[in-house]
Design an enzyme around this catalytic site. Structure first.
Site, PDB file in Angstrom:
ATOM      1  N   PHE A 130       0.855  -1.188   0.000  1.00 28.07           N
ATOM      2  CA  PHE A 130       0.000   0.000   0.000  1.00 28.07           C
ATOM      3  C   PHE A 130       0.895   1.244   0.000  1.00 28.07           C
ATOM      4  O   PHE A 130       1.871   1.320   0.755  1.00 28.07           O
ATOM      5  CB  PHE A 130      -0.884  -0.026   1.250  1.00 28.07           C
ATOM      6  CG  PHE A 130      -1.979   0.988   1.251  1.00 28.07           C
ATOM      7  CD1 PHE A 130      -3.163   0.739   0.574  1.00 28.07           C
ATOM      8  CD2 PHE A 130      -1.831   2.190   1.915  1.00 28.07           C
ATOM      9  CE1 PHE A 130      -4.189   1.684   0.573  1.00 28.07           C
ATOM     10  CE2 PHE A 130      -2.847   3.137   1.920  1.00 28.07           C
ATOM     11  CZ  PHE A 130      -4.030   2.884   1.252  1.00 28.07           C
ATOM     12  N   ASP A 199       2.070  -4.965   8.508  1.00 23.35           N
ATOM     13  CA  ASP A 199       0.856  -4.159   8.447  1.00 23.35           C
ATOM     14  C   ASP A 199      -0.332  -5.122   8.343  1.00 23.35           C
ATOM     15  O   ASP A 199      -0.412  -5.913   7.395  1.00 23.35           O
ATOM     16  CB  ASP A 199       0.908  -3.211   7.245  1.00 23.35           C
ATOM     17  CG  ASP A 199      -0.251  -2.215   7.244  1.00 23.35           C
ATOM     18  OD1 ASP A 199      -1.312  -2.550   7.792  1.00 23.35           O
ATOM     19  OD2 ASP A 199      -0.075  -1.116   6.687  1.00 23.35           O
TER      20      ASP A 199
END
Ligand SMILES: *Cc1c(COP(=O)(O)O)cnc(C)c1O
Length: 427
Positions: A130, A199
């Site tokens: 991301f 994450d």
């Protein structure tokens, strides 16, 4: 035999998790396949936030920091999140945004690496991570004279050399839904003295995670996706107890002080994860997140994350099977890996053209998914139609109906209408 609508209804009738849907307020006629981007509204949230506003703030005023338990909300919510990610009480806090928490843990990880394994110059991540994760990493690398090395998933093992300080990965890829083997990747990194930062934006509340048994070092995750905390909900941060007390995080602030109300001029970090707090927290948002966490924890007596995962896989398997059987010949591909161990809770279809417009046409029919632009790698431009399956409120009949709408949109060429081809600011 391809499952029928009747089969799907029978599966809903037998689903032990089906009553969990009653925890949410969902608009009539909507099939919401975007809980991976913004979770839905828990029924309790409006009243809980109203109470925090009118009674706790309005009547309790400043006393509510104590009487309403405002001050330790980050720790109390962190303890709820801990149950979903294989962490112990006192190891996680709900605070700030994923981006900000990532900056804190990456910075702490680089400090520890500089001390334990000096001279390592590389921070490794995945090219398709991301963007905010990559932006945070590149910012820290600039600041510290390090280099960010971006690789493809299949190149990670070879990239783990003695020059690498930290490996930062997102457990489940936001675009494709591909999932890493956290335990194996962490072990491979640690065998070479590399710290790991994970994450969990598309993992917490979506797939079972066991941070302590995987022996990971640092993790962050998102409150507004599968945890149903509401738009811009506080995120969370977890640090292994091996490291929590070793370093100041870079955003040292009074909420992370050992004695914030001593108001001393010198900074003394609180022991453990509390030092990862910075300043005053958004209490109204934490109140909403609390309701969202309770919707996921409500599955605990019904088998918890393992039961949610089993249903999520059943839903996404059904979706893939129905799309392949009923929408064949319309140029759709599958970007998500088929093996269960290699995917999260979303399915990504691909198409060379019209992906955005198809998603818009589906939304107009009440089937809400989203679009992500392809990266055009190797000359083949493939855009992504992304569908998240959140077992708390999606059923098997919903999957059937979603595929039926997709079929109709494709067969009638409905997506070619001009109104479905105008891009909005947020896709
Ligand atoms: C959603 C998401 C984020 C979001 O970060 P914010 O700080 O909440 O904007 C970060 N990383 C990943 C991998 C995500 O999927």
């Amino acid at each position: 035999m391809t499952p029928t609508l009747r089969d799907c209804r029978a599966r809903d009738a037998q689903d032990p998790l089906r009553e969990l849907r009653d925890q949410f307020t969902l608009p009539e006629g909507v099939i919401y396949l975007d809980g991976n981007s913004l979770g839905v509204l828990p029924r309790t949230a409006a009243a809980r936030v109203a109470e925090a506003v009118t009674r706790e703030w309005g009547q309790g005023l400043i006393g509510s920091w104590n009487s309403a338990g405002w001050f330790d909300l980050p720790q109390r919510l962190g303890n709820k999140i801990a149950k979903l990610i294989g962490a112990e009480p006192g190891e996680a806090v709900a605070t700030d945004s994923t981006s900000i928490n990532l900056y804190k843990v990456l910075s702490a990880a680089l400090n520890i690496a500089a001390q334990d394994a000096p001279g390592r110059k590389l921070l490794v991540s995945e090219r398709s991570n991301f963007p905010t994760d990559l932006y945070s990493a590149v910012g820290l690398c600039r600041e510290r004279g390090l280099q960010l090395l971006l690789v493809e998933p299949e190149e990670i093992a070879a990239a783990l050399t003695a020059d690498v300080a930290v490996l930062m990965l997102t457990h489940v890829n936001y675009r494709t839904g591909a999932m890493h083997d956290m335990q194996a990747v962490t072990a491979a990194a640690q065998a070479r003295g590399i710290l790991t930062v994970w994450d969990l934006a598309h993992s917490a509340g979506a797939v079972p995670v066991d941070l302590n048994s995987a022996k990971t070092d640092f993790a962050v995750g998102c409150g507004y996706k599968y945890l149903n905390g509401g738009p811009g909900a506080p995120a969370f941060v977890w640090v292994s107890p091996r490291h929590a007390d070793r370093f100041w995080q870079p955003l040292s602030g009074w909420w992370g002080h050992a004695a914030p109300f001593a108001f001393t001029p010198d900074y003394q970090p609180a022991p453990g994860i509390t030092r990862y707090l910075c300043g005053t927290q958004p209490i109204l948002s934490l109140a909403a997140l609390d309701c969202g966490l309770d919707t996921v924890l409500a599955a605990q007596p019904l088998g918890g994350m393992a039961a949610l995962r089993a249903k999520s896989l059943a839903l996404s398997d059904l979706f893939i099977e129905l799309v392949e059987a009923r929408c064949a010949g319309h140029g759709l591909g599958l970007a998500t890996p088929r093996p269960h161990a290699q995917r999260g809770s979303q399915v990504c279809l691909t198409r060379t053209e019209g992906a955005y417009a198809i998603v818009q046409a589906l939304i107009a029919r009440g089937v809400i998914g989203d679009f992500r632009a392809g990266d055009g790698a190797a000359g083949k431009h493939l855009d992504i139609l992304r569908f998240g399956f959140t077992p708390l409120y999606i059923g098997f009949e919903d999957v059937w109906n979603a595929v039926e709408h997709l079929k109709q949109v494709l067969e009638a060429g409905e997506w070619k209408a001009a109104r479905f081809n105008q891009k909005q600011a947020v896709t």
